[in-house]
Design a protein around this motif. Sequence first.
Motif, PDB file in Angstrom:
ATOM      1  N   LYS A  17       0.825  -1.220   0.000  1.00 53.89           N
ATOM      2  CA  LYS A  17       0.000   0.000   0.000  1.00 53.89           C
ATOM      3  C   LYS A  17       0.853   1.261   0.000  1.00 53.89           C
ATOM      4  O   LYS A  17       0.555   2.228  -0.691  1.00 53.89           O
ATOM      5  CB  LYS A  17      -0.915  -0.014   1.230  1.00 53.89           C
ATOM      6  N   GLU A  18       1.936   1.245   0.790  1.00 52.89           N
ATOM      7  CA  GLU A  18       2.764   2.451   0.955  1.00 52.89           C
ATOM      8  C   GLU A  18       4.056   2.415   0.133  1.00 52.89           C
ATOM      9  O   GLU A  18       4.883   3.314   0.250  1.00 52.89           O
ATOM     10  CB  GLU A  18       3.096   2.643   2.437  1.00 52.89           C
ATOM     11  N   HIS A  19       4.258   1.356  -0.667  1.00 57.01           N
ATOM     12  CA  HIS A  19       5.459   1.204  -1.499  1.00 57.01           C
ATOM     13  C   HIS A  19       6.732   1.275  -0.650  1.00 57.01           C
ATOM     14  O   HIS A  19       7.680   1.983  -0.990  1.00 57.01           O
ATOM     15  CB  HIS A  19       5.488   2.256  -2.619  1.00 57.01           C
ATOM     16  N   LEU A  20       6.734   0.535   0.454  1.00 56.71           N
ATOM     17  CA  LEU A  20       7.854   0.566   1.399  1.00 56.71           C
ATOM     18  C   LEU A  20       8.991  -0.328   0.926  1.00 56.71           C
ATOM     19  O   LEU A  20       8.758  -1.380   0.327  1.00 56.71           O
ATOM     20  CB  LEU A  20       7.381   0.113   2.785  1.00 56.71           C
ATOM     21  N   THR A  21      10.214   0.098   1.214  1.00 56.05           N
ATOM     22  CA  THR A  21      11.398  -0.699   0.885  1.00 56.05           C
ATOM     23  C   THR A  21      12.134  -1.166   2.134  1.00 56.05           C
ATOM     24  O   THR A  21      12.994  -2.032   2.052  1.00 56.05           O
ATOM     25  CB  THR A  21      12.370   0.106   0.006  1.00 56.05           C
ATOM     26  N   VAL A  22      11.811  -0.601   3.277  1.00 53.17           N
ATOM     27  CA  VAL A  22      12.460  -0.999   4.531  1.00 53.17           C
ATOM     28  C   VAL A  22      11.958  -2.389   4.934  1.00 53.17           C
ATOM     29  O   VAL A  22      10.765  -2.676   4.818  1.00 53.17           O
ATOM     30  CB  VAL A  22      12.193   0.043   5.653  1.00 53.17           C
ATOM     31  N   PRO A  23      12.851  -3.286   5.357  1.00 55.10           N
ATOM     32  CA  PRO A  23      12.411  -4.614   5.806  1.00 55.10           C
ATOM     33  C   PRO A  23      11.516  -4.499   7.045  1.00 55.10           C
ATOM     34  O   PRO A  23      11.851  -3.795   8.001  1.00 55.10           O
ATOM     35  CB  PRO A  23      13.719  -5.337   6.144  1.00 55.10           C
ATOM     36  N   LEU A  24      10.388  -5.201   7.028  1.00 52.94           N
ATOM     37  CA  LEU A  24       9.423  -5.163   8.127  1.00 52.94           C
ATOM     38  C   LEU A  24       9.338  -6.543   8.760  1.00 52.94           C
ATOM     39  O   LEU A  24       9.098  -7.532   8.067  1.00 52.94           O
ATOM     40  CB  LEU A  24       8.048  -4.745   7.607  1.00 52.94           C
ATOM     41  N   LEU A  25       9.516  -6.605  10.075  1.00 52.20           N
ATOM     42  CA  LEU A  25       9.506  -7.876  10.798  1.00 52.20           C
ATOM     43  C   LEU A  25       8.335  -7.932  11.767  1.00 52.20           C
ATOM     44  O   LEU A  25       7.930  -6.907  12.328  1.00 52.20           O
ATOM     45  CB  LEU A  25      10.811  -8.067  11.569  1.00 52.20           C
ATOM     46  N   SER A  26       7.829  -9.142  11.991  1.00 51.02           N
ATOM     47  CA  SER A  26       6.679  -9.369  12.864  1.00 51.02           C
ATOM     48  C   SER A  26       7.131  -9.946  14.206  1.00 51.02           C
ATOM     49  O   SER A  26       7.734 -11.017  14.254  1.00 51.02           O
ATOM     50  CB  SER A  26       5.720 -10.353  12.193  1.00 51.02           C
ATOM     51  N   ASP A  27       6.808  -9.226  15.272  1.00 51.52           N
ATOM     52  CA  ASP A  27       7.070  -9.692  16.645  1.00 51.52           C
ATOM     53  C   ASP A  27       5.706  -9.856  17.323  1.00 51.52           C
ATOM     54  O   ASP A  27       5.351  -9.108  18.227  1.00 51.52           O
ATOM     55  CB  ASP A  27       7.950  -8.676  17.374  1.00 51.52           C
ATOM     56  N   ALA A  28       4.943 -10.837  16.836  1.00 50.09           N
ATOM     57  CA  ALA A  28       3.556 -10.995  17.256  1.00 50.09           C
ATOM     58  C   ALA A  28       3.395 -11.186  18.761  1.00 50.09           C
ATOM     59  O   ALA A  28       2.440 -10.682  19.351  1.00 50.09           O
ATOM     60  CB  ALA A  28       2.909 -12.157  16.508  1.00 50.09           C
ATOM     61  N   ASP A  29       4.323 -11.891  19.399  1.00 45.97           N
ATOM     62  CA  ASP A  29       4.192 -12.098  20.848  1.00 45.97           C
ATOM     63  C   ASP A  29       4.901 -11.014  21.662  1.00 45.97           C
ATOM     64  O   ASP A  29       4.935 -11.071  22.884  1.00 45.97           O
ATOM     65  CB  ASP A  29       4.675 -13.497  21.251  1.00 45.97           C
ATOM     66  N   ARG A  30       5.480 -10.044  20.973  1.00 50.75           N
ATOM     67  CA  ARG A  30       6.136  -8.889  21.591  1.00 50.75           C
ATOM     68  C   ARG A  30       7.357  -9.270  22.447  1.00 50.75           C
ATOM     69  O   ARG A  30       7.815  -8.487  23.261  1.00 50.75           O
ATOM     70  CB  ARG A  30       5.142  -8.058  22.398  1.00 50.75           C
ATOM     71  N   SER A  31       7.880 -10.476  22.265  1.00 48.20           N
ATOM     72  CA  SER A  31       9.008 -10.921  23.089  1.00 48.20           C
ATOM     73  C   SER A  31      10.282 -10.139  22.789  1.00 48.20           C
ATOM     74  O   SER A  31      11.047  -9.811  23.702  1.00 48.20           O
ATOM     75  CB  SER A  31       9.247 -12.423  22.917  1.00 48.20           C
ATOM     76  N   VAL A  32      10.515  -9.832  21.508  1.00 48.69           N
ATOM     77  CA  VAL A  32      11.700  -9.055  21.151  1.00 48.69           C
ATOM     78  C   VAL A  32      11.546  -7.628  21.667  1.00 48.69           C
ATOM     79  O   VAL A  32      12.469  -7.064  22.267  1.00 48.69           O
ATOM     80  CB  VAL A  32      11.955  -9.090  19.629  1.00 48.69           C
ATOM     81  N   MET A  33      10.372  -7.049  21.468  1.00 53.78           N
ATOM     82  CA  MET A  33      10.127  -5.688  21.961  1.00 53.78           C
ATOM     83  C   MET A  33      10.344  -5.615  23.470  1.00 53.78           C
ATOM     84  O   MET A  33      10.943  -4.665  23.966  1.00 53.78           O
ATOM     85  CB  MET A  33       8.707  -5.246  21.626  1.00 53.78           C
ATOM     86  N   THR A  34       9.878  -6.612  24.169  1.00 49.95           N
ATOM     87  CA  THR A  34      10.033  -6.634  25.621  1.00 49.95           C
ATOM     88  C   THR A  34      11.511  -6.743  25.993  1.00 49.95           C
ATOM     89  O   THR A  34      12.000  -5.988  26.845  1.00 49.95           O
ATOM     90  CB  THR A  34       9.228  -7.801  26.225  1.00 49.95           C
ATOM     91  N   ALA A  35      12.248  -7.639  25.329  1.00 45.78           N
ATOM     92  CA  ALA A  35      13.669  -7.820  25.631  1.00 45.78           C
ATOM     93  C   ALA A  35      14.485  -6.569  25.328  1.00 45.78           C
ATOM     94  O   ALA A  35      15.504  -6.314  25.976  1.00 45.78           O
ATOM     95  CB  ALA A  35      14.223  -9.012  24.838  1.00 45.78           C
ATOM     96  N   TRP A  36      14.032  -5.778  24.370  1.00 45.58           N
ATOM     97  CA  TRP A  36      14.751  -4.577  23.970  1.00 45.58           C
ATOM     98  C   TRP A  36      14.228  -3.320  24.692  1.00 45.58           C
ATOM     99  O   TRP A  36      14.669  -2.215  24.411  1.00 45.58           O
ATOM    100  CB  TRP A  36      14.646  -4.380  22.465  1.00 45.58           C
ATOM    101  N   GLY A  37      13.267  -3.481  25.598  1.00 41.57           N
ATOM    102  CA  GLY A  37      12.730  -2.339  26.335  1.00 41.57           C
ATOM    103  C   GLY A  37      11.762  -1.499  25.534  1.00 41.57           C
ATOM    104  O   GLY A  37      11.473  -0.356  25.899  1.00 41.57           O
ATOM    105  N   ALA A  38      11.234  -2.036  24.434  1.00 41.78           N
ATOM    106  CA  ALA A  38      10.344  -1.275  23.556  1.00 41.78           C
ATOM    107  C   ALA A  38       8.883  -1.667  23.729  1.00 41.78           C
ATOM    108  O   ALA A  38       8.047  -1.337  22.903  1.00 41.78           O
ATOM    109  CB  ALA A  38      10.771  -1.467  22.100  1.00 41.78           C
TER     110      ALA A  38
END
Length: 157
Positions: free
Chosen positions: A85-106
Amino acid sequence: MADRLAPGDTAPDFTLPDDTGSEVTLGDLRGRKVIVYFYPAAMTPGCTTQACDFSENLDALATDGYTVLGISPDTPEKLATFREKEHLTVPLLSDADRSVMTAWGAFGEKKLYGKTVEGVIRSTVVLAEDGTVSHAWYNVKATGHVAKLRRDLGLGE
């Protein structure tokens, strides 16, 4: 909520699916400088602004030696729709369980419209070639963030 990362910390490794369903492992990027940015939700105004900003600056950041990864809790399917939809070129990753976000303080408590809620904290972490944190920003603004990031990293506009 995990502690926020700070310069000198070793970034927690991860393997996450991208918008095509392929797995991306942070450890595979050792030897490269990496910008990891966390955003709350694909196809929302602020996140779209930020993703478009990173996409528009992706080539310049790559020229300066940086690999960029965007991470949200969205499914790979939603991320694929967002990219198209937005013609994005940046790689987009899915952290569905938010475990990476939690480990990184995000992921954790944040203020939203004056209320304390639990959610994704818009954050950007820059890693050196050895996988240690060189810079970490939390509660960043979506608009103008890449220009500020480039200034803070001493890169040309």
